[in-house]
Design a protein around this motif. Structure first.
Motif, PDB file in Angstrom:
ATOM      1  N   VAL A  13      31.387  -0.102  44.267  1.00  0.00           N
ATOM      2  CA  VAL A  13      32.070  -0.505  43.038  1.00  0.00           C
ATOM      3  C   VAL A  13      33.217  -1.434  43.369  1.00  0.00           C
ATOM      4  O   VAL A  13      34.054  -1.126  44.205  1.00  0.00           O
ATOM      5  CB  VAL A  13      32.649   0.728  42.313  1.00  0.00           C
ATOM      6  CG1 VAL A  13      33.390   0.310  41.062  1.00  0.00           C
ATOM      7  CG2 VAL A  13      31.520   1.685  41.971  1.00  0.00           C
ATOM      8  N   ALA A  14      33.219  -2.552  42.721  1.00  0.00           N
ATOM      9  CA  ALA A  14      34.276  -3.512  42.982  1.00  0.00           C
ATOM     10  C   ALA A  14      35.488  -3.219  42.119  1.00  0.00           C
ATOM     11  O   ALA A  14      35.433  -2.411  41.199  1.00  0.00           O
ATOM     12  CB  ALA A  14      33.774  -4.918  42.713  1.00  0.00           C
ATOM     13  N   SER A  15      36.543  -3.903  42.473  1.00  0.00           N
ATOM     14  CA  SER A  15      37.774  -3.683  41.717  1.00  0.00           C
ATOM     15  C   SER A  15      37.584  -4.082  40.262  1.00  0.00           C
ATOM     16  O   SER A  15      37.068  -5.154  39.968  1.00  0.00           O
ATOM     17  CB  SER A  15      38.885  -4.531  42.356  1.00  0.00           C
ATOM     18  OG  SER A  15      39.830  -4.884  41.389  1.00  0.00           O
ATOM     19  N   PRO A  16      37.982  -3.251  39.324  1.00  0.00           N
ATOM     20  CA  PRO A  16      37.738  -3.572  37.910  1.00  0.00           C
ATOM     21  C   PRO A  16      38.665  -4.643  37.359  1.00  0.00           C
ATOM     22  O   PRO A  16      38.351  -5.294  36.403  1.00  0.00           O
ATOM     23  CB  PRO A  16      38.000  -2.236  37.213  1.00  0.00           C
ATOM     24  CG  PRO A  16      38.916  -1.502  38.124  1.00  0.00           C
ATOM     25  CD  PRO A  16      38.628  -1.956  39.500  1.00  0.00           C
ATOM     26  N   GLU A  36      39.291  -9.256  55.821  1.00  0.00           N
ATOM     27  CA  GLU A  36      38.039  -9.621  55.148  1.00  0.00           C
ATOM     28  C   GLU A  36      37.030 -10.177  56.153  1.00  0.00           C
ATOM     29  O   GLU A  36      36.304 -11.110  55.863  1.00  0.00           O
ATOM     30  CB  GLU A  36      38.275 -10.683  54.054  1.00  0.00           C
ATOM     31  CG  GLU A  36      39.009 -10.187  52.845  1.00  0.00           C
ATOM     32  CD  GLU A  36      38.154  -9.288  51.968  1.00  0.00           C
ATOM     33  OE1 GLU A  36      36.915  -9.313  52.106  1.00  0.00           O
ATOM     34  OE2 GLU A  36      38.717  -8.543  51.167  1.00  0.00           O
ATOM     35  N   PHE A  68      22.493 -13.362  46.744  1.00  0.00           N
ATOM     36  CA  PHE A  68      23.399 -12.258  46.434  1.00  0.00           C
ATOM     37  C   PHE A  68      22.701 -11.203  45.593  1.00  0.00           C
ATOM     38  O   PHE A  68      22.034 -11.504  44.610  1.00  0.00           O
ATOM     39  CB  PHE A  68      24.615 -12.766  45.654  1.00  0.00           C
ATOM     40  CG  PHE A  68      25.634 -13.445  46.524  1.00  0.00           C
ATOM     41  CD1 PHE A  68      25.698 -14.825  46.578  1.00  0.00           C
ATOM     42  CD2 PHE A  68      26.527 -12.708  47.279  1.00  0.00           C
ATOM     43  CE1 PHE A  68      26.636 -15.456  47.376  1.00  0.00           C
ATOM     44  CE2 PHE A  68      27.469 -13.332  48.080  1.00  0.00           C
ATOM     45  CZ  PHE A  68      27.528 -14.712  48.136  1.00  0.00           C
ATOM     46  N   ASN A  69      22.863  -9.980  45.989  1.00  0.00           N
ATOM     47  CA  ASN A  69      22.414  -8.846  45.180  1.00  0.00           C
ATOM     48  C   ASN A  69      23.635  -8.135  44.642  1.00  0.00           C
ATOM     49  O   ASN A  69      24.745  -8.346  45.123  1.00  0.00           O
ATOM     50  CB  ASN A  69      21.618  -7.861  46.046  1.00  0.00           C
ATOM     51  CG  ASN A  69      20.520  -8.555  46.791  1.00  0.00           C
ATOM     52  OD1 ASN A  69      19.707  -9.264  46.204  1.00  0.00           O
ATOM     53  ND2 ASN A  69      20.503  -8.406  48.103  1.00  0.00           N
ATOM     54  N   GLU A  70      23.389  -7.252  43.695  1.00  0.00           N
ATOM     55  CA  GLU A  70      24.523  -6.481  43.195  1.00  0.00           C
ATOM     56  C   GLU A  70      24.947  -5.488  44.250  1.00  0.00           C
ATOM     57  O   GLU A  70      24.126  -4.836  44.890  1.00  0.00           O
ATOM     58  CB  GLU A  70      24.129  -5.756  41.903  1.00  0.00           C
ATOM     59  CG  GLU A  70      24.110  -6.720  40.730  1.00  0.00           C
ATOM     60  CD  GLU A  70      24.366  -6.003  39.423  1.00  0.00           C
ATOM     61  OE1 GLU A  70      23.457  -6.012  38.580  1.00  0.00           O
ATOM     62  OE2 GLU A  70      25.454  -5.429  39.250  1.00  0.00           O
ATOM     63  N   SER A  71      26.233  -5.401  44.409  1.00  0.00           N
ATOM     64  CA  SER A  71      26.761  -4.537  45.452  1.00  0.00           C
ATOM     65  C   SER A  71      26.602  -3.086  45.071  1.00  0.00           C
ATOM     66  O   SER A  71      26.750  -2.720  43.919  1.00  0.00           O
ATOM     67  CB  SER A  71      28.243  -4.857  45.656  1.00  0.00           C
ATOM     68  OG  SER A  71      28.851  -3.879  46.429  1.00  0.00           O
ATOM     69  N   LYS A  72      26.359  -2.254  46.074  1.00  0.00           N
ATOM     70  CA  LYS A  72      26.285  -0.825  45.789  1.00  0.00           C
ATOM     71  C   LYS A  72      27.686  -0.240  45.664  1.00  0.00           C
ATOM     72  O   LYS A  72      27.890   0.838  45.160  1.00  0.00           O
ATOM     73  CB  LYS A  72      25.545  -0.110  46.930  1.00  0.00           C
ATOM     74  CG  LYS A  72      24.145  -0.656  47.165  1.00  0.00           C
ATOM     75  CD  LYS A  72      23.645  -0.222  48.549  1.00  0.00           C
ATOM     76  CE  LYS A  72      22.603  -1.195  49.092  1.00  0.00           C
ATOM     77  NZ  LYS A  72      23.158  -2.491  49.514  1.00  0.00           N
ATOM     78  N   ILE A  90      39.574  -7.766  37.097  1.00  0.00           N
ATOM     79  CA  ILE A  90      39.105  -9.084  37.482  1.00  0.00           C
ATOM     80  C   ILE A  90      39.865 -10.178  36.773  1.00  0.00           C
ATOM     81  O   ILE A  90      40.336 -11.114  37.383  1.00  0.00           O
ATOM     82  CB  ILE A  90      37.593  -9.232  37.205  1.00  0.00           C
ATOM     83  CG1 ILE A  90      36.835  -8.313  38.142  1.00  0.00           C
ATOM     84  CG2 ILE A  90      37.159 -10.673  37.361  1.00  0.00           C
ATOM     85  CD1 ILE A  90      35.362  -8.394  38.024  1.00  0.00           C
ATOM     86  N   ALA A  91      39.962 -10.051  35.480  1.00  0.00           N
ATOM     87  CA  ALA A  91      40.598 -11.127  34.740  1.00  0.00           C
ATOM     88  C   ALA A  91      42.058 -11.230  35.128  1.00  0.00           C
ATOM     89  O   ALA A  91      42.736 -10.233  35.342  1.00  0.00           O
ATOM     90  CB  ALA A  91      40.495 -10.832  33.245  1.00  0.00           C
ATOM     91  N   ASN A  93      43.284 -12.013  37.871  1.00  0.00           N
ATOM     92  CA  ASN A  93      43.607 -11.678  39.259  1.00  0.00           C
ATOM     93  C   ASN A  93      44.137 -12.892  40.000  1.00  0.00           C
ATOM     94  O   ASN A  93      43.519 -13.928  39.988  1.00  0.00           O
ATOM     95  CB  ASN A  93      42.332 -11.212  39.958  1.00  0.00           C
ATOM     96  CG  ASN A  93      42.502  -9.836  40.559  1.00  0.00           C
ATOM     97  OD1 ASN A  93      43.537  -9.220  40.379  1.00  0.00           O
ATOM     98  ND2 ASN A  93      41.498  -9.371  41.248  1.00  0.00           N
ATOM     99  N   VAL A 111      38.014  -4.648  54.071  1.00  0.00           N
ATOM    100  CA  VAL A 111      38.508  -3.433  53.422  1.00  0.00           C
ATOM    101  C   VAL A 111      37.325  -2.570  53.033  1.00  0.00           C
ATOM    102  O   VAL A 111      36.364  -3.048  52.439  1.00  0.00           O
ATOM    103  CB  VAL A 111      39.331  -3.805  52.178  1.00  0.00           C
ATOM    104  CG1 VAL A 111      39.732  -2.555  51.422  1.00  0.00           C
ATOM    105  CG2 VAL A 111      40.555  -4.594  52.587  1.00  0.00           C
TER     106      VAL A 111
END
Lengths: 280, 1013, 208
Positions: free
Chosen positions: B42-45, B84, B36-40, B47-48, B50, B699
């Motif tokens: 931006v993921a949903s902020p 997904e 896994f690399n960091e995604s380019k 997180i906690a 969820n 998505v």
């Protein structure tokens, strides 16, 4: 050494509170970063074991008696018994070819003793199979969907060169690798431990990554790996893969427990930094 | 273990240090790399805290992707719901006429293409259970996930995985070793140039190929073998196709040296019809398209229509029919000829229609088609003294004038002998002596020949042959001619898969000809077709450096066996193996026995795709096993078998290399729409997987269209499988067919327009798909007002986003006519066949339908004394061909198939439901063993065992490897497969009984014995 | 409030079982994948859960045999026998969602609450139609939910989607009735259909 530092911390009751907190925080971060880095390596190794066939370096290492000793202090005797027996009789040059075939039979070719190492197969089945065990599920289903969602939420993107399904055991273990790596980085950046941070993923704190790790371990990995382990142990001819299954299961359980108790500790330290009762 | 479980990582110094060391050691074994690399992105902020959202949530337009189904051959539209990147549900496509057309009152139900997909989110089409179960085909845990190479002897169940690069390069190396480059164009046998060059010793056998243009590009226009497409049709319904081609024959066509048919098939326009007789067709369970036909038949019933089912078995279609006519298997021509006799005797045929000798006369009479009823056919004698029949030409009888009558025109009698184009009508009943080359020749009109054939037996005789009461025959005929053009007689495999299937088909089809219902609402349609995909912007078949191909095919199809085409190969009757000059759809069941006999030559490389030979073909299992295991001088006699298959099926188990292709939900193609009155081109595309790393259906991902400006390298759902188009391209490259100075079938600049200019690269399946899409766009634009002002790229998007391009609801009729007509001749007399001698008996074929008994290839009756029951097989609604034993939902409904036996026979033999029976034939006395089902739904004297069951591979049995049993699902092999007990031919004992003209394999002519065990 | 019900057009059911499988795919009812699970592990009866199925009845004697097809599922009865027989449901408080089985007030859909159900299987015995099915993995009972998750979005609004069975019915035999009139309960019912007065099922049949 880490023990000593901890003792020193906790014995220093009368130092000014903020200084103590800062120093303890700093040390905790160092220790945590080292630990996270070590966990990265463990998860990276475990992921690789399920994603590709073994090589000669691995064989050489695992038959080393000192290594076996350390393993047993870590994982317990039972987890190492299989490996010990394997090491006793194995000769790397002969074993490698048959271990590679074993890898293919267990993990790559469906007419072999294939264990279908995908989460949905073990969790998506439904009604009873043999002797009341749940039936098998499809290769992909709601657990793959949920796992993929978590990968996205955590800002993880699978490398193009990696060609496995998102719910493959190796991929799920690799995701733990990623989360631990990000956690280690977070310590280096010296960010706060605020799990409610609304910032971009690159700048999430270690506690946020802990939460993700706990969630992923509990909602995914530890929910199905024990059954995969049973399947591997039933189908593996070689003690080597039986050992792999055992230590994976052991490690996942240990890591989960460790994360849970650390969360308690962190929460406790936040609330009452000098309250030793909350420290295990 | 419990002891350690309570440890945490914070305190114990020993364990922490050790842990770091251990993990370091393990990680240093250099096995690992980052996954896994960091995604380019931006993921949903948030997180906690969820919660996991429900995976099967309601879909939005982004989650819907349209494609085409292939769980059977109906090729209905598919609406895939993908969340997904995971396929969650399949439904029908609301734009596709199979899945929706009209509502009960007649109003439109189908969505016109002008409706945007965003507005169609809650519009779903209907889809049958097989289509619904497609999710289990994609996610079948026993799918092969990597290319496999055999370890150990063939069929020993031992494999190693290899990379695609290794697979392509090893296969190419093997091919180059077996058929070296510098020998490829040398004759297989210089003394027999008619066999062709050594490159013919590579054969490509797609059981089914919807990617025909690509496989022909590679193997016909690239490699250049005569054996470029050995497909399954002769075990399907080839005789039906061939008979329909012969009644629409065009002597200027080029399927064989005598011409080609104009259409291969007819279907009935159910919604416009009032009375339909189905002969051996089962549209509520099989036929195609089942979803469309079933819905239309129920609508038809509700609106007062009546349909009849003629079949030895009372299937689901019979259950909803007005009438069931149980018939003796193979005697359909007796029923049809009996009806024809009555119709002609009572002068109920459409005289006006039949008297039209040409297009102008037809049009003047308000007809779209015309017939050869009035054309004169002469009886001649050949050099050996044998009599045959053929059309008489105007030149022969001396009436051509080079103006209104050409020498090649047909002759009709219309106040004297006339050319067929110079008069507006001709006489139907004609028997006359004409003079040709100074000799008298008896000449009769085609109609007279049909009439004589019909009258050659009495109604009582016909009734006794087919065991249908005379009153029933008369009643059917009377009703059939009481609905004007709105009646039809329609077949599927029931009458066809017999040794006499050709004449069964002709007889039944000509019921339609007698009332002239072709191209009428409620009559026969040749199918409205679609908008072309093979040319337009790109000419799919154009290959620079195309080597062409020569020589005889391994199955000897489409070749006449006389000197001019077969050289010295044919040495007299009976032929060493039969020839099939009119086998325009090949002969699938002959391939393996021919290879075994090395006749006409040996095959060195056999590449199969979507092929279930030993499972699907009667009698083939034993010969297959013998052929694949035979060794010569330490090497396999068939040295290389490469199988393209997603599962370890009955063919793959024997292969040297198994190349796992993708399933139908991961493919590009234009599968076609079968014989609907609505015009359309459906487009098939992957609904799962990734394009250039973007997950389909995620998505923020590609959603339901594919970006047109990308390379679009496709990675399937199982990432190390490959779409067949990509496999073909990979093999072609490995074989050097990407050479701009040689054969340039693939690679940079390989795509060409009709003029030969390079218009694009061909590196991956998207390159090909995009070429197809642009062709469709160009061809469809003129007929769709809403596409007029759009660019090609925009039209391509429209096609992708609706799963194809279709006509508008209501377009299919123009008044009382079908909008998309066949519009040409229907022949009662099939001249090319009448002038051909059978390669086994040496007798001329008859050119007119008539009752012919079921016989061996030498014309002798099948006398298997002691075997008194007739075995038939059939398709059930729950399954599609050989491939659905992998779908647990489909196996759930009926886990195994029984031996169906009629109540009358069962009583006589004291058999009860559940008894274990052995069913055996004289070709296979060991037989198969199954459980009895006693039923009223079967004609006495007939025993029925369905297809689809009784697999012996495809995950159904374990292998023993080093003494350990592998995982398997025995339920996949449940039930019985009747193919191995079917009757072999008396003369050619390693092949089934066959129908000689259309090259069909017989499925329903086996006599069996049933014994209780 | 309005009761949603079924209209089954008996003439048009083709016996294809597409409704059965569409329902399974929509609700992910087992068996999900190979190998096929069997009841009691004896390899005879596959173990699955079906919310809808097609009853096929043969009758008659050759040459006049007959087969009738009737698609069948939960009928979301007005007086559900399942609810009445459930030890953890109060028939006098049938709309209460804390019951193990409850009937929604707004649309009459009868649901089994998986958090409360203990798998006693009384309802299997009580239902005249065979709708409740025992899931041997969860050891609880489940049944047709009228695809309530398709009918409503997360805000409780009707979506325009229909149950999977209705959507896919190949013969155009299966329909929803939005305002089912219990007077029509069991109208034109096929032979051997349970007496509608027992539970007042929300289903009516059409012929001709």
């Amino acid at each position: 050494m880490p023990n000593q530092s901890t003792e020193r911390l906790f014995s220093d009751k009368h130092a000014p509170r903020s200084a103590v907190v800062k120093e303890r925080d700093g040390l905790t971060r160092v220790l945590s970063r080292q630990e996270a880095a070590a966990r990265v390596k463990m998860y990276r190794f475990l992921a690789a074991v399920y994603l590709r066939p073994p090589n000669e370096h691995l064989l050489e290492r695992v038959v080393d008696p000192d290594f076996l000793g350390e393993l047993s202090s870590l994982f317990g005797v039972r987890a190492v018994t299989e490996l010990s027996r394997f090491s006793a009789t194995a000769r790397p040059d002969q074993e490698l070819a048959s271990l590679r075939q074993e890898y293919m039979d267990l993990f790559a070719v469906p007419t072999g003793r294939y264990v279908t190492p995908f989460e949905d197969v073990y969790r998506g089945g439904g009604v009873g199979g043999e002797e009341g065990k749940p039936g098998k599920g499809p290769l992909m289903g709601k657990w793959a969907i949920a796992a993929r969602r978590m990968y996205r939420e955590a800002g993880a993107q699978k490398d193009e060169s990696c060609t496995e399904l998102p719910n493959h055991i190796g991929i799920e273990l690799a995701f733990m690798d990623f989360l631990c790596a990000r956690e280690a980085e977070a310590y280096s950046r010296g960010e706060g431990a605020d799990p409610q941070s609304q910032e971009r993923p690159e700048s999430l704190g270690p506690a946020a990554y802990h939460l993700l790790q706990i969630r992923f371990l509990q909602e995914h990995l530890t929910a199905w790996f024990p059954e995969l382990s049973v399947s591997i142990q039933a189908n593996a001819k070689s003690r080597f893969y039986r050992w792999i299954a055992q230590i994976t299961e052991e490690f996942l359980a240990l890591d989960t427990a460790g994360l849970l108790s650390r969360s308690v500790v962190l929460a406790g330290l936040e609330k009452n930094p000098l309250d030793q009762d909350k420290v295990e | 273990m419990n002891r350690k479980k309570n440890r945490n990582w914070i305190n114990p110094s020993v364990s922490r240090r050790t842990f770091m060391r251990v993990s370091g050691v393990l990680a240093s074994t250099a096995m690992a790399s980052q996954v896994f690399n960091e995604s380019k992105v931006v993921a949903s902020p948030a997180i906690a805290g969820n919660k996991i959202p429900p995976p099967d949530g309601l879909e939005t337009a982004e989650d819907i992707i349209y494609t085409v189904c292939q769980m059977c051959h109906s090729r209905c539209g598919v609406r895939a719901k993908v969340m997904e990147g995971v396929l969650v549900k399949l439904d029908g496509n609301p734009y596709h006429p199979n899945n929706r057309d009209v509502i009960e009152s007649g109003g439109a139900d189908r969505l016109p293409c002008t409706i945007a997909p965003e507005d169609a989110v809650t519009e779903l089409g209907r889809m049958c259970l097989k289509g619904q179960a497609g999710v289990q085909t994609v996610y079948d845990p026993y799918r092969i996930q990597h290319p496999l190479k055999r370890v150990g002897p063939r069929n020993s169940g031992q494999w190693q995985t290899i990379s695609w690069e290794q697979a392509f390069s090893e296969i190419a190396d093997e091919i180059n070793r077996l058929i070296p480059r510098n020998q490829r164009n040398q004759y297989i046998d210089p003394s027999r140039p008619e066999l062709g060059p050594k490159k013919n010793q590579l054969a490509f056998a797609p059981g089914r190929s919807v990617e025909k243009e690509m496989s022909e590009r590679i193997w016909k226009h690239g490699w250049g073998t005569a054996n470029y497409g050995l497909s399954h049709t002769s075990v399907c319904e080839s005789t039906r196709h061939v008979a329909n081609e012969l009644i629409t024959w065009d002597p200027d066509g080029s399927k064989n040296s005598r011409g080609a048919g104009r259409t291969a098939g007819w279907q009935v326009d159910i919604l416009g019809s009032e009375y339909i007789i189905f002969f051996g067709a089962n549209p509520l369970e099989a036929d195609f398209p089942m979803v469309g036909m079933a819905r239309n038949l129920m609508h038809f019933n509700r609106n007062g229509g009546k349909y009849v089912v003629v079949d030895p078995r009372f299937n689901n279609t019979a259950a909803k029919a007005h009438q069931w006519v149980p018939i003796t298997p193979g005697a359909d021509a007796a029923l049809a000829m009996g009806m024809i006799r009555w119709i002609i005797a009572n002068e109920k045929h459409d005289w006006d229609y039949l008297a039209n000798p040409n297009r102008e006369a037809a049009q003047a009479g308000g007809e779209a088609t015309w017939t050869d009823s009035t054309y004169l056919v002469g009886t001649f004698t050949d050099a050996e003294g044998k009599q045959f029949q053929r059309y008489i030409t105007a030149g022969e009888v001396g009436i051509s004038n080079g103006l209104t009558v050409q020498a090649g025109d047909y002759v009709v009698r219309s106040g004297g002998l006339k050319g067929h184009r110079e008069v507006g009508l001709g006489e139907l009943d004609v028997t006359e002596i004409v003079v040709i080359d100074g000799a008298p020749v008896e000449a009769k009109s085609a109609f007279t020949l049909l009439e004589e054939a019909a009258f050659s037996k009495t109604l009582d005789e016909y009734s006794s042959l087919c065991e249908v009461p005379k009153d029933t025959i008369v009643a059917l005929a009377r009703e059939f001619v009481s609905h004007g053009k709105k009646a039809a007689a329609m077949t599927y495999r029931g009458p066809i898969k017999h040794t006499n299937g050709f004449y069964n088909q002709l007889a039944i089809q000509h019921l339609n000809t007698l009332i002239g219902n072709y191209d009428w609402k409620g009559g026969c349609t040749a199918g409205a077709g679609g908008w072309g995909h093979k040319s337009g912007v790109v000419d799919l078949g154009k290959v620079e450096g195309d080597p062409g191909h020569t020589g005889i095919r391994i199955d000897r199809a489409k070749t006449f066996y006389d000197q001019s085409e077969a050289g010295s190969l044919f040495t007299g009757y009976p032929a060493k193996r039969p020839w099939f000059p009119f086998g325009t759809h090949g002969n699938y069941q002959e391939v393996i026995p021919s290879i075994r006999d090395s006749y006409p030559y040996e095959i060195k490389v056999l590449i199969t795709y979507w092929n279930a030979w030993p499972y699907s073909v009667p009698t083939l299992k034993t010969v297959w096993e013998q052929t694949m295991s035979e060794m010569v001088a330490g090497e396999y006699k068939l040295p290389l078998l490469v199988t393209i298959s997603p599962v370890m099926g009955e063919v793959a188990a024997w292969a040297d290399y198994v190349l796992p292709d993708t399933v139908y939900l991961e493919k590009f193609g234009v599968p076609g729409i079968p014989w609907r009155v609505n015009k359309g081109t459906a487009f098939q595309r992957p609904v799962v997987g990734e394009f250039d790393g973007e997950v389909v259906g995620a998505v923020g991902g590609a959603g339901n269209t594919i970006p047109l400006n990308g390379m679009n390298d496709y990675t399937p759902a199982l990432p190390d499988t490959k779409a067949v188009l990509d496999i073909q391209i990979g093999l072609a490259k490995a074989l050097g067919l990407d050479d701009p100075s040689g054969t340039h079938a693939v690679g940079d600049g390989a795509l060409r327009d009709s003029a030969g200019n390079s218009v694009g690269d061909l590196h991956n399946s998207w390159d090909w798909a995009y070429a197809i899409l642009r062709n469709i766009a160009e061809n469809a634009q003129a007929d769709h007002p809403h596409l007029q002002s759009l660019s090609t790229e925009q039209i391509v998007s429209e096609i992708l986003s609706r799963g194809g391009v279709f006509d508008s609801p209501g377009d299919e009729y123009t008044g009382e006519y079908l909008t998309y007509p066949y519009g040409n001749i229907i022949r009662m007399f099939v001249d090319p066949v009448a002038t051909t001698k059978d390669s086994v008996t040496g007798e001329y074929y008859s050119g007119v339908p008539h009752y012919k008994p079921v016989v061996h290839s030498d014309g002798t009756a099948i006398m298997d004394s002691g075997y008194d029951l007739r075995l038939i097989t059939y398709k059930t609604v729950h399954h599609g061909q050989a491939r659905t034993n992998v779908n647990p939902w489909l196996m759930l409904i009926t886990p195994e198939n029984p031996v169906e036996i009629s109540a009358a026979d069962a009583q006589a033999m004291e058999i009860e439901t559940g008894d274990v029976l052995r069913v055996s034939s004289s070709s296979n006395p060991e037989g198969v063993v199954g459980k009895a089902l006693v039923t009223q739904r079967l004609k006495p004297g007939v025993v029925a065992i369905s297809h689809h069951y009784g697999h012996w591979e495809q995950g159904s049995q374990p292998m023993e490897i080093d003494g350990v049993m592998t995982e398997f699902d025995p339920s996949r092999g449940a039930g019985i497969q009747p193919n191995p007990i079917m009757r072999t031919d008396k003369l050619y004992s390693n092949v089934s009984l066959q129908e000689p003209i259309g090259a069909s394999c017989s499925f329903f002519d086996t006599w069996v014995k049933v014994t209780k065990i | 409030m309005a009761q949603i019900g079924w209209l089954i057009d008996l003439d048009k059911c083709t016996g294809c079982d597409s409704c059965t499988i569409a329902c399974k795919s929509e609700n992910n009812t087992p068996p999900a994948a190979s190998p096929m699970p069997f009841k009691n592990g004896r390899g005879v009866l596959p173990d699955g859960v079906d919310y809808r199925w097609v009853v096929k009845k043969e009758s008659g004697i050759f040459p006049l045999p007959a087969v009738t097809f009737v698609t069948s599922a939960c009928n979301h009865c007005r007086h559900p026998a399942c609810l009445a027989s459930c030890p953890l449901a109060d028939i006098n408080d049938l709309h209460n969602e804390n019951n193990a089985i409850f009937k929604r007030e707004e649309d009459g859909i009868v649901l089994i609450n998986q958090d409360v159900c203990v798998g006693c299987r009384n309802c299997l015995q009580a239902c005249p139609y065979g709708a409740p099915q025992f899931n041997s993995a969860t050891a609880k009972v489940e049944k047709c939910t009228l695809c309530i998750h398709r009918l409503y979005d997360s805000d409780g609004r009707r979506t325009g989607f229909l149950p999977a069975c209705v959507t896919t019915c190949v013969g155009d035999a299966l329909h929803l009735i939005e305002n089912f009139d219990s007077v029509q309960s069991g109208r034109n019912a096929p032979e051997d259909f349970a007496d509608a007065e027992l539970t007042v099922p929300s289903v009516e049949f059409a012929v001709g």
